[in-house]
Design a protein around this motif. Structure first.
Motif, mmCIF file in Angstrom:
data_model
loop_
_atom_site.group_PDB
_atom_site.id
_atom_site.type_symbol
_atom_site.label_atom_id
_atom_site.label_comp_id
_atom_site.label_asym_id
_atom_site.label_seq_id
_atom_site.Cartn_x
_atom_site.Cartn_y
_atom_site.Cartn_z
ATOM 1 N N THR A 182 -12.429 22.775 -4.287
ATOM 2 C CA THR A 182 -13.514 22.292 -4.867
ATOM 3 C C THR A 182 -13.881 21.095 -4.589
ATOM 4 O O THR A 182 -13.319 20.370 -3.407
ATOM 5 N N LYS A 183 -14.918 20.416 -4.924
ATOM 6 C CA LYS A 183 -15.461 19.102 -4.287
ATOM 7 C C LYS A 183 -16.041 18.286 -5.255
ATOM 8 O O LYS A 183 -16.731 18.838 -6.436
ATOM 9 N N ASN A 184 -15.951 17.092 -5.411
ATOM 10 C CA ASN A 184 -16.142 16.088 -6.117
ATOM 11 C C ASN A 184 -16.635 14.881 -5.444
ATOM 12 O O ASN A 184 -16.124 13.994 -4.664
ATOM 13 N N ASP A 185 -18.047 14.469 -5.404
ATOM 14 C CA ASP A 185 -18.750 13.479 -4.606
ATOM 15 C C ASP A 185 -18.432 13.899 -3.042
ATOM 16 O O ASP A 185 -18.583 15.194 -2.891
ATOM 17 N N ASP A 186 -17.677 13.033 -2.212
ATOM 18 C CA ASP A 186 -17.474 13.322 -0.893
ATOM 19 C C ASP A 186 -16.105 13.880 -0.664
ATOM 20 O O ASP A 186 -15.680 13.803 0.426
ATOM 21 N N GLU A 187 -15.151 14.014 -1.612
ATOM 22 C CA GLU A 187 -14.007 14.282 -1.691
ATOM 23 C C GLU A 187 -13.602 15.869 -1.904
ATOM 24 O O GLU A 187 -14.107 16.198 -3.122
ATOM 25 N N TYR A 188 -12.918 16.318 -1.102
ATOM 26 C CA TYR A 188 -12.539 17.929 -1.325
ATOM 27 C C TYR A 188 -11.262 17.942 -1.977
ATOM 28 O O TYR A 188 -10.375 17.054 -1.556
ATOM 29 N N PHE A 233 -8.811 15.180 0.321
ATOM 30 C CA PHE A 233 -9.414 14.560 1.538
ATOM 31 C C PHE A 233 -10.971 14.389 1.608
ATOM 32 O O PHE A 233 -11.487 15.231 0.864
ATOM 33 N N LYS A 234 -11.100 13.582 2.713
ATOM 34 C CA LYS A 234 -12.541 13.273 2.911
ATOM 35 C C LYS A 234 -12.508 13.838 4.365
ATOM 36 O O LYS A 234 -11.866 13.350 5.020
ATOM 37 N N ILE A 285 -8.844 16.310 8.216
ATOM 38 C CA ILE A 285 -9.546 17.815 8.049
ATOM 39 C C ILE A 285 -10.920 17.646 8.130
ATOM 40 O O ILE A 285 -11.534 16.421 7.644
ATOM 41 N N THR A 286 -11.609 18.429 9.019
ATOM 42 C CA THR A 286 -12.811 18.155 9.322
ATOM 43 C C THR A 286 -13.790 19.497 8.753
ATOM 44 O O THR A 286 -13.279 20.398 8.875
ATOM 45 N N VAL A 287 -15.131 19.518 8.528
ATOM 46 C CA VAL A 287 -15.512 20.714 7.967
ATOM 47 C C VAL A 287 -16.549 21.001 9.036
ATOM 48 O O VAL A 287 -17.326 20.281 9.301
ATOM 49 N N ASP A 288 -16.514 22.192 9.341
ATOM 50 C CA ASP A 288 -17.454 22.804 10.350
ATOM 51 C C ASP A 288 -18.028 24.037 9.781
ATOM 52 O O ASP A 288 -17.394 25.312 9.932
ATOM 53 N N GLY A 289 -19.186 24.013 9.411
ATOM 54 C CA GLY A 289 -19.533 25.317 8.633
ATOM 55 C C GLY A 289 -18.793 25.380 7.456
ATOM 56 O O GLY A 289 -18.618 24.691 6.618
ATOM 57 N N ASN A 290 -18.261 27.060 7.377
ATOM 58 C CA ASN A 290 -17.538 27.355 6.360
ATOM 59 C C ASN A 290 -16.080 27.266 6.906
ATOM 60 O O ASN A 290 -15.169 27.905 5.848
ATOM 61 N N THR A 291 -15.572 26.603 7.748
ATOM 62 C CA THR A 291 -14.408 26.336 8.227
ATOM 63 C C THR A 291 -13.997 24.917 7.951
ATOM 64 O O THR A 291 -14.538 24.000 8.257
#
Ligand code: ACD
Length: 137
Positions: free
Chosen positions: A46-52, A67-68, A87-93
């Motif tokens: 889930t995600k809330n503002d910029d925090e997953y 995490f952000k 953790i970084t977000v790269d597309g859907n990964t």
């Protein structure tokens, strides 16, 4: 599909390959490995503002990672190690790097989300484990 399309969906472990070898490489003892091999966790993002929030629930342990992207945080692994994770977000990964200061080991975990599954690929030393989670009906 955008990553936001999977928020709030629940995926349950269906297939697991080389997870025992992966845990062994991390020095996880036999009893905990048996538990780890026996359970089928359910994963939800889930995600809330910029925090997953990435939660994994099982009868053995529940793990909630908040995490952000790109910001290092302290994490306790299901086997009780205290690691530094980013953790970084790269597309859907979701690309996670975990550093264990006490052993010096670095683990890389990629979780790729699609409509119907999450593919988790985790590596440490020269061992790579793959776990497939399927969407819950
Ligand atoms: C998953 C697997 C997450 C595995 C994380 C760390 C692996 C290292 C040691 C595992 C120790 C115990 C394994 C026990 C349970 C695994 C699942 C717990 C998650 C709630 O997320 O698929």
């Amino acid at each position: 599909m955008a990553l936001s399309g999977v928020f709030g969906k629940k995926y349950k472990l269906e297939k697991s390959d080389k997870f025992d070898e992966y845990m062994k490489a991390l020095g996880v003892g036999l009893v905990t490995r048996k538990m780890g091999n026996a359970v089928s966790p359910v994963v939800e993002l889930t995600k809330n503002d910029d925090e997953y929030t990435l939660s994994s629930s099982s009868t053995f342990k529940n793990v909630v990672l908040k995490f952000k992207p790109g910001v290092e945080f302290d994490q306790e692994t299901p086997d009780g190690r205290k690691v530094k994770a980013t953790i970084t977000v790269d597309g859907n990964t979701l690309h996670e790097v975990q550093k264990d200061p006490s052993s010096g080991k670095e683990t890389v975990i990629d979780r790729t989300f699609t409509d119907d599954e999450v593919k988790m690929v985790m590596s440490v030393d020269n061992i790579t484990a793959t776990r497939i989670y399927k969407i819950q009906a």
